[in-house]
Design a protein around this motif. Sequence first.
Motif, PDB file in Angstrom:
ATOM      1  N   GLU A  83       0.829  -1.185   0.000  1.00 61.40           N
ATOM      2  CA  GLU A  83       0.000   0.000   0.000  1.00 61.40           C
ATOM      3  C   GLU A  83       0.873   1.246   0.000  1.00 61.40           C
ATOM      4  O   GLU A  83       2.011   1.234   0.474  1.00 61.40           O
ATOM      5  N   ALA A  84       0.356   2.337  -0.524  1.00 58.25           N
ATOM      6  CA  ALA A  84       1.104   3.587  -0.590  1.00 58.25           C
ATOM      7  C   ALA A  84       1.532   4.017   0.801  1.00 58.25           C
ATOM      8  O   ALA A  84       0.769   3.922   1.758  1.00 58.25           O
ATOM      9  N   GLY A  85       2.785   4.484   0.923  1.00 58.49           N
ATOM     10  CA  GLY A  85       3.292   4.951   2.208  1.00 58.49           C
ATOM     11  C   GLY A  85       3.892   3.878   3.071  1.00 58.49           C
ATOM     12  O   GLY A  85       4.277   4.159   4.195  1.00 58.49           O
ATOM     13  N   VAL A  86       3.997   2.640   2.574  1.00 60.90           N
ATOM     14  CA  VAL A  86       4.643   1.553   3.310  1.00 60.90           C
ATOM     15  C   VAL A  86       6.040   1.384   2.743  1.00 60.90           C
ATOM     16  O   VAL A  86       6.203   0.979   1.604  1.00 60.90           O
ATOM     17  N   SER A  87       7.055   1.713   3.528  1.00 54.16           N
ATOM     18  CA  SER A  87       8.443   1.697   3.063  1.00 54.16           C
ATOM     19  C   SER A  87       9.103   0.371   3.413  1.00 54.16           C
ATOM     20  O   SER A  87       8.790  -0.238   4.442  1.00 54.16           O
ATOM     21  N   ALA A  88      10.025  -0.065   2.557  1.00 53.81           N
ATOM     22  CA  ALA A  88      10.652  -1.379   2.723  1.00 53.81           C
ATOM     23  C   ALA A  88      11.925  -1.303   3.536  1.00 53.81           C
ATOM     24  O   ALA A  88      12.678  -0.328   3.467  1.00 53.81           O
ATOM     25  N   LEU A  89      12.180  -2.354   4.294  1.00 57.72           N
ATOM     26  CA  LEU A  89      13.412  -2.529   5.052  1.00 57.72           C
ATOM     27  C   LEU A  89      14.195  -3.697   4.473  1.00 57.72           C
ATOM     28  O   LEU A  89      13.603  -4.697   4.052  1.00 57.72           O
ATOM     29  N   ALA A  90      15.505  -3.586   4.435  1.00 55.33           N
ATOM     30  CA  ALA A  90      16.382  -4.690   4.033  1.00 55.33           C
ATOM     31  C   ALA A  90      17.105  -5.213   5.270  1.00 55.33           C
ATOM     32  O   ALA A  90      17.121  -4.579   6.330  1.00 55.33           O
ATOM     33  N   ASN A  91      17.726  -6.364   5.150  1.00 57.68           N
ATOM     34  CA  ASN A  91      18.368  -7.006   6.283  1.00 57.68           C
ATOM     35  C   ASN A  91      19.525  -6.158   6.813  1.00 57.68           C
ATOM     36  O   ASN A  91      20.421  -5.769   6.055  1.00 57.68           O
ATOM     37  N   ASN A  92      19.487  -5.862   8.108  1.00 61.08           N
ATOM     38  CA  ASN A  92      20.527  -5.080   8.785  1.00 61.08           C
ATOM     39  C   ASN A  92      20.772  -3.726   8.117  1.00 61.08           C
ATOM     40  O   ASN A  92      21.896  -3.234   8.067  1.00 61.08           O
ATOM     41  N   ASP A  93      19.717  -3.119   7.608  1.00 60.05           N
ATOM     42  CA  ASP A  93      19.816  -1.835   6.925  1.00 60.05           C
ATOM     43  C   ASP A  93      18.932  -0.822   7.654  1.00 60.05           C
ATOM     44  O   ASP A  93      17.748  -0.672   7.337  1.00 60.05           O
ATOM     45  N   PRO A  94      19.476  -0.119   8.659  1.00 56.50           N
ATOM     46  CA  PRO A  94      18.641   0.782   9.471  1.00 56.50           C
ATOM     47  C   PRO A  94      18.149   1.968   8.658  1.00 56.50           C
ATOM     48  O   PRO A  94      18.831   2.471   7.771  1.00 56.50           O
ATOM     49  N   GLN A  95      16.949   2.407   8.993  1.00 56.80           N
ATOM     50  CA  GLN A  95      16.360   3.587   8.366  1.00 56.80           C
ATOM     51  C   GLN A  95      16.015   4.595   9.454  1.00 56.80           C
ATOM     52  O   GLN A  95      15.559   4.226  10.539  1.00 56.80           O
ATOM     53  N   SER A 113      13.721 -10.440   1.597  1.00 60.10           N
ATOM     54  CA  SER A 113      14.784 -10.176   2.561  1.00 60.10           C
ATOM     55  C   SER A 113      14.810 -11.239   3.650  1.00 60.10           C
ATOM     56  O   SER A 113      15.872 -11.627   4.136  1.00 60.10           O
ATOM     57  N   ILE A 114      13.626 -11.718   4.042  1.00 60.44           N
ATOM     58  CA  ILE A 114      13.559 -12.767   5.063  1.00 60.44           C
ATOM     59  C   ILE A 114      14.193 -14.051   4.554  1.00 60.44           C
ATOM     60  O   ILE A 114      14.905 -14.744   5.290  1.00 60.44           O
ATOM     61  N   ASP A 115      13.959 -14.373   3.285  1.00 66.75           N
ATOM     62  CA  ASP A 115      14.509 -15.596   2.705  1.00 66.75           C
ATOM     63  C   ASP A 115      15.920 -15.407   2.176  1.00 66.75           C
ATOM     64  O   ASP A 115      16.540 -16.368   1.712  1.00 66.75           O
ATOM     65  N   GLY A 116      16.427 -14.181   2.208  1.00 64.80           N
ATOM     66  CA  GLY A 116      17.736 -13.887   1.644  1.00 64.80           C
ATOM     67  C   GLY A 116      18.875 -14.310   2.546  1.00 64.80           C
ATOM     68  O   GLY A 116      18.680 -14.868   3.633  1.00 64.80           O
ATOM     69  N   PRO A 117      20.092 -14.006   2.121  1.00 61.44           N
ATOM     70  CA  PRO A 117      21.274 -14.401   2.910  1.00 61.44           C
ATOM     71  C   PRO A 117      21.409 -13.557   4.161  1.00 61.44           C
ATOM     72  O   PRO A 117      20.966 -12.412   4.223  1.00 61.44           O
ATOM     73  N   GLY A 118      22.034 -14.135   5.163  1.00 62.65           N
ATOM     74  CA  GLY A 118      22.290 -13.421   6.402  1.00 62.65           C
ATOM     75  C   GLY A 118      23.495 -12.523   6.274  1.00 62.65           C
ATOM     76  O   GLY A 118      24.226 -12.534   5.279  1.00 62.65           O
ATOM     77  N   GLY A 119      23.735 -11.729   7.296  1.00 63.84           N
ATOM     78  CA  GLY A 119      24.860 -10.815   7.305  1.00 63.84           C
ATOM     79  C   GLY A 119      26.076 -11.421   7.977  1.00 63.84           C
ATOM     80  O   GLY A 119      26.033 -12.516   8.526  1.00 63.84           O
ATOM     81  N   ALA A 120      27.182 -10.690   7.918  1.00 65.51           N
ATOM     82  CA  ALA A 120      28.437 -11.117   8.522  1.00 65.51           C
ATOM     83  C   ALA A 120      28.588 -10.471   9.890  1.00 65.51           C
ATOM     84  O   ALA A 120      28.371  -9.264  10.031  1.00 65.51           O
ATOM     85  N   ILE A 121      28.934 -11.248  10.893  1.00 67.85           N
ATOM     86  CA  ILE A 121      29.066 -10.739  12.253  1.00 67.85           C
ATOM     87  C   ILE A 121      30.464 -10.199  12.508  1.00 67.85           C
ATOM     88  O   ILE A 121      30.644  -9.210  13.195  1.00 67.85           O
ATOM     89  N   GLY A 122      31.491 -10.819  11.943  1.00 71.45           N
ATOM     90  CA  GLY A 122      32.856 -10.425  12.228  1.00 71.45           C
ATOM     91  C   GLY A 122      33.433 -11.253  13.357  1.00 71.45           C
ATOM     92  O   GLY A 122      32.744 -12.054  13.988  1.00 71.45           O
ATOM     93  N   PRO A 123      34.710 -11.069  13.652  1.00 70.24           N
ATOM     94  CA  PRO A 123      35.364 -11.914  14.668  1.00 70.24           C
ATOM     95  C   PRO A 123      34.849 -11.703  16.069  1.00 70.24           C
ATOM     96  O   PRO A 123      34.888 -12.614  16.890  1.00 70.24           O
ATOM     97  N   GLY A 124      34.356 -10.514  16.412  1.00 67.31           N
ATOM     98  CA  GLY A 124      33.832 -10.274  17.747  1.00 67.31           C
ATOM     99  C   GLY A 124      34.921 -10.192  18.796  1.00 67.31           C
ATOM    100  O   GLY A 124      36.119 -10.118  18.499  1.00 67.31           O
ATOM    101  N   LEU A 125      34.507 -10.222  20.061  1.00 70.47           N
ATOM    102  CA  LEU A 125      35.439 -10.117  21.177  1.00 70.47           C
ATOM    103  C   LEU A 125      36.079 -11.469  21.475  1.00 70.47           C
ATOM    104  O   LEU A 125      35.511 -12.520  21.160  1.00 70.47           O
ATOM    105  N   PRO A 126      37.262 -11.475  22.097  1.00 68.53           N
ATOM    106  CA  PRO A 126      37.840 -12.753  22.539  1.00 68.53           C
ATOM    107  C   PRO A 126      36.865 -13.466  23.458  1.00 68.53           C
ATOM    108  O   PRO A 126      36.247 -12.843  24.329  1.00 68.53           O
ATOM    109  N   SER A 127      36.692 -14.761  23.271  1.00 65.31           N
ATOM    110  CA  SER A 127      35.665 -15.464  24.033  1.00 65.31           C
ATOM    111  C   SER A 127      36.118 -16.861  24.378  1.00 65.31           C
ATOM    112  O   SER A 127      36.830 -17.521  23.624  1.00 65.31           O
TER     113      SER A 127
END
Length: 628
Positions: A83-95, A113-127
């Motif tokens: 519907e008009a005025g409904v904006s789309a969001l992509a994975n990990n893409d803040p608006q 986007s739900i069925d699409g590929p996930g994002g990359a987290i990166g190495p993160g903190l030592p754990s």
Amino acid sequence: MTFPPKLSPLQSRFAASLVASLVLLAVYVFLTKPHFAYAVELDARIPREDHNHYLILDEGDSDLFGDGTYCEQEEASLVARAEAGVSALANNDPQNRNINIGETQHWVFPQESIDGPGGAIGPGLPSENVEERDLDQNLHGLRKRQDGKRVYITINTCLQPSSNTTGDGPNKSIPPQLQMYISLSERDQRPGPGSGDTVDVDGGYALYEVDATSDVYIGVSGPNTTDFTGIWNYEIAASIDAPYHGSKPNVANLHFVDSDNHAALLITNDTTQAQPNETLYQEWMDLTPPWGVFAANQNETAILGVKNSFCGLKNTARIAANVPGFESQNVAKMTNRGLGGKPKEQFYITGLNATSRYWGFLVMNGNSTAYGNGVVGGGGTVWQAINFQTKTEDNCALMYNLSFCSEVAYAVPTNPNRFAPTTGLPELAALYDSNAAQMYQYFNYSLQQIPCNTTSSAQYSLARNCDDCARAYKQWLCAVTIPRCSDFSSNDPWLKPRNLGRPFANGSSISASQLNIDQALLNAVATNSSRNPMIDNSIQPGPYKEVLPCKDLCYDLVQSCPAALGFACPLERAGLEDSYGSRSNDSGVISCSYLGAAYYLSGAETMAPGAMRNVALLVFAVLLMNLF
């Protein structure tokens, strides 16, 4: 010729019923194409009949709604023909959007986007916590076997309207919270007040989790109010990986160490239980400090409206440490000072007002590896706020990171006329530290006369050795020669008045009638001088109160060192109370001074909500595994 076996009447009825059931099931699947959902999905799902619901457009065709709303992906944009005025969001893409009072705005997280590929987290903190990681992987695999994928919708309030009332009371300055609404039905693509699931925004933050197989529709509403004017600004994001924005309002990971009248020292929990000779320990010590801190005076109550929002705190707080993009920065670094000697992060926060209460907000910019668009968890995380207070008088100075007495981190007696609060602290620290180091050297000469490396039968103790003696003496020496300073005006019963007969740094003096102090205290050595003569001779702080060293430091010294050194502690009711204090059972009170002391650090541990959640998820995972 072989004939099929003849069925009994009961078997015949069962076969007929089975065939009929299978036929009905096939017809039902053909006609309805149902999608199975978890119980958390409260909205009725309407199956999508139009599989060409989305257009894939070239990069040049980005303004799809005519209002500048678009969603970039690598080489194309997926935008809902909604519907008009409904904006789309992509994975990990803040608006980011402004929203007016009484306005509702609408978003959709599309199936592509739900069925699409996930994002990359990166190495993160030592754990070292591989169990939690494996648990998350197991649950992720279980979800894939179900009909749907986990979706996280998060919102952060970045700006708020301002109050236009003059009434008293803290709530008068806290704007009402935005509201978020969720719909999983194509019949309700514009959820808002009166439709969809209502998601309460708390302190500028909200999270909605759902297992979805089709579009997720979102509404964001600005409440109607006449007490505030202006707009809200918010950041909204959707992810199939993890919440883009994070909030841990029930998890404390920050502790107050001490303060003077313009600065405070804060530390995090230990980051690891690894030993100093382990790789993980050194990885933490070599790490660029991952956390930041915001501080806000508690008179500025409007900040409570964004207390759980990273962007809200960044736009509202006036004091920060280790937050990229913030103009006025304070000092943050990794340290192993404190109880246990484990890695942790410390913050030296300046620019504070005297006699003031503050909130301290521990935050992480992004996910510790990266932040911003396209990053899993790139919106930052906020932990539970802590309270701390600055001192009133100016003759206590916060001191830490000494060379010899490296465990000292608290306020010490000072004279602001001799040691300027902004430039004189290194000179003050060197004076205290060198005095303690010199006295330790005299002790070391005496300890060298003790036969430490000898047979067990010739040792002074089978339970302690010379290394234990040296450690205990250094702990005791630093605590007694560098006293912990508190305001003279403080009425805490465990504090010991010092230097009562000396003038303050401004030249004024106290009298018995002025503060109802017994004349005897003005004449007694214990209360009319400091315990370290160097303080009265070289610093001259004037009247102050001391947090006495803990008496167990003296007991440990006597127990750890050979009797030949002649160490002894004063007796109770015969001098002990003038020289040493006792530890409080209240973990929030520092009633005696010991190296590594921090407020609310040594209290009884409880299982955090996150830990309880992991236990529940583990049980849930095991149950599901048994079903497959």
